[in-house]
Design an enzyme around this catalytic site. Structure first.
Site: not given
Ligand code: NDP
Ligand code: 8X3
Length: 242
Positions: A13, A56-57, A137, A150
């Site tokens: 992405g 891997d955060v 976002s 989210y």
């Protein structure tokens, strides 16, 4: 400015498209994520300026060892693009989702981003040079039904980014937020745990959705500004009705 950039969530992405845009603009790019096969494919496509690294955060140890696992000539990071994020279990009314899924969204989108900043930013401050770009976002500005955690994570990213920018004003470290609207990526398929059909139907109903390269171009532009210019927030929306 060009130099050495580290991107989280570069295996697909927006992150993968940003890796490509930055390499095209002359950056060396450390492309990180959990899916090392996808990172290796990116390296094959983009060549030597691309350095793949598993990260891997959401895993404290993975981030704590990040700098020491980098090649010796790739530790002085000029730009950090905090892009890793997911909404697994999302698009679900709050009471019907699990605390495990809700917690994982925060652990990745917020705690993970904070953790990576804490690992990388001190080096930038010491060198009086650096740029952090956090991917927020439009959902960090307006929540929606089914997006409680989210949206919470992205509202938090916005507040964190704004405060960080003020923390480091005048230090040579710039902090920006790029906030995309709906963008066609693997995001929906991941959210629905690999249900490709549902994800395709979701994006097919959003014909005007942005493309990952639209966001990548914006990140590259934010990073291309001269030292005295900080793009604080850049919000991208589809022009049509998505
Ligand atoms: P993708 O699902 O295509 O990419 C998400 C990336 O995040 C993957 O590379 C994945 O890598 C990575 N990632 C997820 N969890 C972790 C983890 N624990 N550690 C490290 N990497 C992780 O989605 P997008 O490209 O759309 O998403 C990128 C960012 O853009 C996210 O922060 C998202 O919230 C944001 N965004 C997306 C929008 C959209 O409509 N698509 C709109 C607005 C913002 P891997 O699985 O290999 O670890
Ligand atoms: C927005 C992603 O799919 O929830 O950041 O609209 S989505």
């Amino acid at each position: 400015m060009t130099g050495l950039a580290l991107i989280t969530g570069a295996s697909s992405g927006i992150g993968a498209a940003t890796a490509e845009a930055l390499v095209e603009a002359g950056w060396r790019v450390i492309a990180t994520g959990r899916r090392v096969d996808s990172l290796a494919a990116l390296r094959d496509a983009l060549g030597e300026p691309l350095i793949p690294l598993r990260l891997d955060v959401a895993d404290e140890r993975s981030v704590a060892t990040l700098v020491e696992r980098l090649p010796g000539d790739a530790r002085l990071i000029d730009a950090l693009v905090n892009n890793a994020g997911h909404d697994v279990g999302g698009r679900m009314r709050f009471d019907q989702g699990t605390l495990e899924d809700w917690g994982s969204i925060i652990a990745t989108n917020l705690t993970g981003l904070v953790r990576v900043c804490h690992a990388i930013v001190p080096g930038m401050v010491a060198r009086k040079r650096g740029h952090v770009v956090n991917i927020g976002s439009v959902v960090g500005r307006q929540g929606y039904a089914g997006g409680a955690l989210y949206a919470a994570s992205k509202f938090a990213v916005r507040g964190f980014t704004e405060s960080l920018r003020k923390d480091f004003k005048g230090t040579g470290v710039r902090v920006s937020e790029v906030a995309p609207g709906l963008t066609r990526t693997e995001f929906a398929e991941t959210r629905w745990r690999g249900d490709a059909q549902r994800a395709a139907a979701f994006y097919d109903g959003a014909k005007g959705a942005l493309d990952a390269r639209d966001i990548a171009r914006a990140v590259a532009w934010v990073l291309a500004q001269p030292d005295h210019v900080t793009i604080s927030e850049l919000v991208l929306e589809p022009s049509g009705d998505p």
